[in-house]
Motif scaffolding. Structure first.
Motif, PDB file in Angstrom:
ATOM      1  N   GLU A  29       9.494   6.303   4.830  1.00 44.39           N
ATOM      2  CA  GLU A  29      10.171   7.586   4.594  1.00 44.39           C
ATOM      3  C   GLU A  29      10.168   8.449   5.848  1.00 44.39           C
ATOM      4  O   GLU A  29      11.189   9.046   6.204  1.00 44.39           O
ATOM      5  N   LYS A  30       9.046   8.508   6.532  1.00 42.32           N
ATOM      6  CA  LYS A  30       8.933   9.330   7.729  1.00 42.32           C
ATOM      7  C   LYS A  30       9.909   8.856   8.808  1.00 42.32           C
ATOM      8  O   LYS A  30      10.615   9.661   9.416  1.00 42.32           O
ATOM      9  N   LEU A  61       9.918  -1.753  11.450  1.00 43.60           N
ATOM     10  CA  LEU A  61       8.604  -1.285  11.006  1.00 43.60           C
ATOM     11  C   LEU A  61       7.783  -2.427  10.385  1.00 43.60           C
ATOM     12  O   LEU A  61       6.614  -2.258  10.099  1.00 43.60           O
ATOM     13  N   GLY A  62       8.445  -3.567  10.162  1.00 43.12           N
ATOM     14  CA  GLY A  62       7.742  -4.723   9.603  1.00 43.12           C
ATOM     15  C   GLY A  62       7.936  -4.934   8.120  1.00 43.12           C
ATOM     16  O   GLY A  62       7.148  -5.650   7.487  1.00 43.12           O
ATOM     17  N   LYS A  65      14.073   8.069   0.253  1.00 41.10           N
ATOM     18  CA  LYS A  65      12.980   7.953  -0.708  1.00 41.10           C
ATOM     19  C   LYS A  65      12.615   6.482  -0.867  1.00 41.10           C
ATOM     20  O   LYS A  65      13.494   5.627  -0.902  1.00 41.10           O
ATOM     21  N   VAL A  66      11.328   6.208  -0.975  1.00 39.69           N
ATOM     22  CA  VAL A  66      10.848   4.852  -1.197  1.00 39.69           C
ATOM     23  C   VAL A  66      10.068   4.839  -2.508  1.00 39.69           C
ATOM     24  O   VAL A  66       9.205   5.677  -2.725  1.00 39.69           O
ATOM     25  N   CYS A  98       0.829  -1.200   0.000  1.00 40.92           N
ATOM     26  CA  CYS A  98       0.000   0.000   0.000  1.00 40.92           C
ATOM     27  C   CYS A  98       0.873   1.263   0.000  1.00 40.92           C
ATOM     28  O   CYS A  98       1.979   1.248   0.518  1.00 40.92           O
ATOM     29  N   PRO A  99       0.370   2.333  -0.582  1.00 40.43           N
ATOM     30  CA  PRO A  99       1.131   3.587  -0.617  1.00 40.43           C
ATOM     31  C   PRO A  99       1.435   4.147   0.772  1.00 40.43           C
ATOM     32  O   PRO A  99       2.423   4.847   0.954  1.00 40.43           O
ATOM     33  N   SER A 100       0.604   3.838   1.763  1.00 41.31           N
ATOM     34  CA  SER A 100       0.886   4.359   3.100  1.00 41.31           C
ATOM     35  C   SER A 100       2.149   3.732   3.690  1.00 41.31           C
ATOM     36  O   SER A 100       2.791   4.317   4.559  1.00 41.31           O
ATOM     37  N   CYS A 101       2.528   2.559   3.196  1.00 42.05           N
ATOM     38  CA  CYS A 101       3.776   1.926   3.623  1.00 42.05           C
ATOM     39  C   CYS A 101       4.964   2.827   3.256  1.00 42.05           C
ATOM     40  O   CYS A 101       5.917   2.968   4.026  1.00 42.05           O
TER      41      CYS A 101
END
Length: 69
Positions: free
Chosen positions: A21-22, A63-64, A34-35, A13-16
């Motif tokens: 990055e955060k 983070l998994g 950058k991812v 998913c894009p939230s990954c």
């Protein structure tokens, strides 16, 4: 300054992307992280005196998101 690239298992998913990055960009010594969602790759530029590539990889994995060698 050094640059490292990591290949991750496929991101789902894009939230990954934002999560990784955060976390990396908040670390002391990281200039830019950058991812790439489509290729599941991470590219990070960092100051070797402050943080190591191993520490970056450890953070990603905590983070998994397993890093593939």
């Amino acid at each position: 300054m050094a640059t490292v690239k990591f290949q991750l298992e496929p991101l789902t998913c894009p939230s990954c992307v934002h999560k990784i990055e955060k976390a990396l960009n908040k670390m002391d010594g990281v200039e830019e992280a950058k991812v790439l969602f489509n290729s599941s790759k991470v590219k990070a530029t960092f100051h070797e005196e402050t943080v190591s590539a191993e520490k970056l990889q450890e953070t990603i994995e905590k983070l998994g998101y397993p890093v593939i060698d």
